[in-house]
Design a protein around this motif. Sequence first.
Motif, mmCIF file in Angstrom:
data_model
loop_
_atom_site.group_PDB
_atom_site.id
_atom_site.type_symbol
_atom_site.label_atom_id
_atom_site.label_comp_id
_atom_site.label_asym_id
_atom_site.label_seq_id
_atom_site.Cartn_x
_atom_site.Cartn_y
_atom_site.Cartn_z
ATOM 1 N N GLN A 24 0.731 -1.356 -0.010
ATOM 2 C CA GLN A 24 -0.017 0.043 -0.010
ATOM 3 C C GLN A 24 0.822 1.348 -0.026
ATOM 4 O OE1 GLN A 24 -3.478 0.531 -0.527
ATOM 5 N NE2 GLN A 24 -2.944 -1.606 -0.937
ATOM 6 N N LYS A 32 2.108 1.672 -3.386
ATOM 7 C CA LYS A 32 0.871 2.257 -4.319
ATOM 8 C C LYS A 32 0.870 3.793 -4.035
ATOM 9 C CE LYS A 32 -3.304 2.163 -3.115
ATOM 10 N NZ LYS A 32 -4.644 1.699 -2.581
ATOM 11 N N PRO A 48 -6.942 2.591 -7.736
ATOM 12 C CA PRO A 48 -6.842 1.074 -7.492
ATOM 13 C C PRO A 48 -6.525 0.795 -6.177
ATOM 14 C CG PRO A 48 -4.947 2.249 -8.754
ATOM 15 C CD PRO A 48 -5.772 3.246 -8.286
ATOM 16 N N GLU A 49 -6.902 -0.507 -6.069
ATOM 17 C CA GLU A 49 -6.805 -1.081 -4.687
ATOM 18 C C GLU A 49 -5.430 -1.697 -4.635
ATOM 19 O OE1 GLU A 49 -9.090 -1.669 -2.068
ATOM 20 O OE2 GLU A 49 -10.333 -0.067 -3.142
ATOM 21 N N ARG A 50 -4.743 -2.179 -5.535
ATOM 22 C CA ARG A 50 -3.517 -2.930 -5.598
ATOM 23 C C ARG A 50 -2.309 -2.145 -6.385
ATOM 24 N NH1 ARG A 50 -3.967 -8.317 -3.839
ATOM 25 N NH2 ARG A 50 -1.869 -7.999 -3.444
#
Length: 64
Positions: A15, A18, A42-44
């Motif tokens: 995270q 990211k 985005p989550e990933r």
Amino acid sequence: MGRAFKVPRKADNEQWAKIRALWDAGYRFVNHTRWKETEPFPERLRDVAEFVRNNSNHPFRVRD
């Protein structure tokens, strides 16, 4: 970072990576309340490059 920035757990390296990738690409973390139709981040980490490629005019992007 922006008012809507939420700090991930210290040990969540993906995270943090990211967040760094989005920040370096010019995105800021803004409250989505007024931007309901805006594509969410985005989550990933693996999805960041595609997100950046497809969202160059995203309202949370402050620079190219």
